[in-house]
Design a protein around this motif. Structure first.
Motif, PDB file in Angstrom:
ATOM      1  N   ALA A 296       0.858  -1.134   0.063  1.00  0.00           N
ATOM      2  CA  ALA A 296      -0.083   0.056  -0.186  1.00  0.00           C
ATOM      3  C   ALA A 296       0.803   1.450   0.288  1.00  0.00           C
ATOM      4  O   ALA A 296       0.607   2.199  -0.689  1.00  0.00           O
ATOM      5  N   GLY A 297       1.862   1.026   0.759  1.00  0.00           N
ATOM      6  CA  GLY A 297       2.860   2.450   0.760  1.00  0.00           C
ATOM      7  C   GLY A 297       3.490   2.655  -0.580  1.00  0.00           C
ATOM      8  O   GLY A 297       3.689   3.513  -0.990  1.00  0.00           O
ATOM      9  N   THR A 298       3.708   1.441  -1.347  1.00  0.00           N
ATOM     10  CA  THR A 298       4.714   1.775  -2.512  1.00  0.00           C
ATOM     11  C   THR A 298       3.642   2.215  -3.314  1.00  0.00           C
ATOM     12  O   THR A 298       3.901   3.038  -4.176  1.00  0.00           O
ATOM     13  N   ALA A 299       2.488   1.514  -3.501  1.00  0.00           N
ATOM     14  CA  ALA A 299       1.227   2.252  -4.385  1.00  0.00           C
ATOM     15  C   ALA A 299       1.042   3.713  -4.098  1.00  0.00           C
ATOM     16  O   ALA A 299       1.199   4.647  -5.142  1.00  0.00           O
ATOM     17  N   ALA A 300       0.933   4.022  -2.971  1.00  0.00           N
ATOM     18  CA  ALA A 300       0.582   5.573  -2.578  1.00  0.00           C
ATOM     19  C   ALA A 300       1.734   6.383  -3.024  1.00  0.00           C
ATOM     20  O   ALA A 300       1.630   7.280  -3.451  1.00  0.00           O
ATOM     21  N   SER A 301       2.982   6.087  -2.909  1.00  0.00           N
ATOM     22  CA  SER A 301       4.181   6.741  -3.200  1.00  0.00           C
ATOM     23  C   SER A 301       4.248   6.900  -4.532  1.00  0.00           C
ATOM     24  O   SER A 301       4.410   8.035  -5.210  1.00  0.00           O
TER      25      SER A 301
ATOM     26  N   LEU B 219       1.751   6.748  -6.794  1.00  0.00           N
ATOM     27  CA  LEU B 219       0.457   7.746  -7.041  1.00  0.00           C
ATOM     28  C   LEU B 219       0.789   9.039  -7.089  1.00  0.00           C
ATOM     29  O   LEU B 219       0.796   9.879  -7.768  1.00  0.00           O
ATOM     30  N   VAL B 220       1.531   9.174  -5.674  1.00  0.00           N
ATOM     31  CA  VAL B 220       1.883  10.651  -5.267  1.00  0.00           C
ATOM     32  C   VAL B 220       3.035  11.106  -6.483  1.00  0.00           C
ATOM     33  O   VAL B 220       3.035  12.345  -6.932  1.00  0.00           O
ATOM     34  N   ALA B 221       3.938  10.490  -6.674  1.00  0.00           N
ATOM     35  CA  ALA B 221       5.151  10.578  -7.694  1.00  0.00           C
ATOM     36  C   ALA B 221       4.461  10.904  -9.194  1.00  0.00           C
ATOM     37  O   ALA B 221       4.987  12.048  -9.779  1.00  0.00           O
ATOM     38  N   GLY B 222       3.348  10.076  -9.465  1.00  0.00           N
ATOM     39  CA  GLY B 222       2.876  10.404 -10.723  1.00  0.00           C
ATOM     40  C   GLY B 222       2.219  11.959 -10.691  1.00  0.00           C
ATOM     41  O   GLY B 222       1.996  12.449 -11.667  1.00  0.00           O
ATOM     42  N   LEU B 223       1.241  12.217  -9.725  1.00  0.00           N
ATOM     43  CA  LEU B 223       0.720  13.272  -9.503  1.00  0.00           C
ATOM     44  C   LEU B 223       1.618  14.468  -9.013  1.00  0.00           C
ATOM     45  O   LEU B 223       1.356  15.565  -9.891  1.00  0.00           O
ATOM     46  N   ALA B 224       2.603  14.209  -8.842  1.00  0.00           N
ATOM     47  CA  ALA B 224       3.795  15.381  -8.739  1.00  0.00           C
ATOM     48  C   ALA B 224       4.253  15.869 -10.019  1.00  0.00           C
ATOM     49  O   ALA B 224       4.648  16.877 -10.100  1.00  0.00           O
ATOM     50  N   THR B 225       4.388  14.768 -11.049  1.00  0.00           N
ATOM     51  CA  THR B 225       4.837  15.150 -12.164  1.00  0.00           C
ATOM     52  C   THR B 225       3.861  15.696 -12.940  1.00  0.00           C
ATOM     53  O   THR B 225       4.181  16.647 -14.151  1.00  0.00           O
ATOM     54  N   TYR B 226       2.585  15.404 -12.921  1.00  0.00           N
ATOM     55  CA  TYR B 226       1.469  16.151 -13.389  1.00  0.00           C
ATOM     56  C   TYR B 226       1.158  17.562 -13.037  1.00  0.00           C
ATOM     57  O   TYR B 226       1.229  18.590 -13.766  1.00  0.00           O
ATOM     58  N   GLN B 227       0.928  17.800 -11.650  1.00  0.00           N
ATOM     59  CA  GLN B 227       0.659  18.959 -11.059  1.00  0.00           C
ATOM     60  C   GLN B 227       1.403  18.873  -9.700  1.00  0.00           C
ATOM     61  O   GLN B 227       0.687  18.412  -8.621  1.00  0.00           O
ATOM     62  N   PRO B 228       2.536  19.534  -9.208  1.00  0.00           N
ATOM     63  CA  PRO B 228       2.908  19.571  -7.910  1.00  0.00           C
ATOM     64  C   PRO B 228       2.139  20.059  -6.870  1.00  0.00           C
ATOM     65  O   PRO B 228       1.928  19.866  -5.929  1.00  0.00           O
ATOM     66  N   LEU B 229       1.287  20.994  -7.438  1.00  0.00           N
ATOM     67  CA  LEU B 229       0.451  22.069  -6.291  1.00  0.00           C
ATOM     68  C   LEU B 229      -0.634  20.750  -5.627  1.00  0.00           C
ATOM     69  O   LEU B 229      -0.859  21.092  -4.663  1.00  0.00           O
ATOM     70  N   TYR B 230      -1.151  20.142  -6.697  1.00  0.00           N
ATOM     71  CA  TYR B 230      -2.215  18.892  -6.004  1.00  0.00           C
ATOM     72  C   TYR B 230      -1.292  18.044  -5.040  1.00  0.00           C
ATOM     73  O   TYR B 230      -2.110  17.677  -4.076  1.00  0.00           O
ATOM     74  N   VAL B 231       0.002  17.851  -4.995  1.00  0.00           N
ATOM     75  CA  VAL B 231       0.617  16.972  -4.173  1.00  0.00           C
ATOM     76  C   VAL B 231       0.590  17.705  -2.694  1.00  0.00           C
ATOM     77  O   VAL B 231       0.722  17.135  -1.779  1.00  0.00           O
TER      78      VAL B 231
END
Length: 182
Positions: free
Chosen positions: A15-20, A22-34
């Motif tokens: 779960a931690g790996t999947a969440a990481s 997901l957050v990394a993918g989101l950070a590349t798309y829109q850092p403000l969302y992270v």
């Protein structure tokens, strides 16, 4: 014989790996969302540890304007407050009082007012205004129900009151300094 891969099969690690990821993918798309996601997660932790402090932070947020497109940090914080409150009520181990149990006449009076406002959409001249007013009343009723569950002693009351006074002082000072005080 040891099994070095057993740790990688455990559910928290997966779960931690999947969440990481997901957050990394989101950070590349829109850092403000992270940043907003992490701020929200931190806020939920504060609410879970000390609901009065979380309510005080919400009180401070209500003094500041919208971020644009109708998105307000206070609205997001309010939604998280209600979520944490629902979890506390469902668990019933947090000792959180529930207005419908402690003061049912007050609770049902509030529900009646919101229902009346919702019904007024049917006969209102401007149904859009009536609808937005009914929604605002429903959200205010929700806070009216939640606040007594979070403010249970004198310390909690003063934490929230100090936040209110501090927020009012900040916005007044900003209004005077910017020349927008009316």
């Amino acid at each position: 014989m040891t099994q070095p891969l057993v740790a990688f099969r455990s559910k928290p690690v997966i779960a931690g790996t999947a969440a990481s990821l997901l957050v990394a993918g989101l950070a590349t798309y829109q850092p403000l969302y992270v940043v907003l996601l992490l701020a929200g997660a931190g806020y939920v932790i504060v609410l879970a540890k000390d609901p009065a402090v979380g309510l005080a932070l919400f009180t401070l947020l209500t003094f500041f304007g919208e971020l644009g497109h109708g998105a307000s940090p206070a609205k997001a914080a309010g939604a998280l407050i209600v979520l944490v409150w629902l979890l506390r009520i469902v668990r019933r181990d947090g000792g959180a009082p529930f207005l419908a149990w402690t003061r049912p006449h007050v609770f049902y009076a509030g529900v009646g007012i919101v229902a009346w406002a919702g019904a007024s959409v049917l006969w209102a001249f401007d149904s859009g205004v009536a609808e937005s007013t009914a929604i605002r009343l429903a959200l205010n009723l929700m806070l009216f129900i939640v606040v007594p569950s979070f403010v249970t002693n004198r310390r909690d009351l003063f934490v929230v009151l100090y936040a209110y006074v501090f927020g009012a002082t900040l916005t007044a000072a900003y209004g005077v300094a910017s020349g927008n005080a009316n």
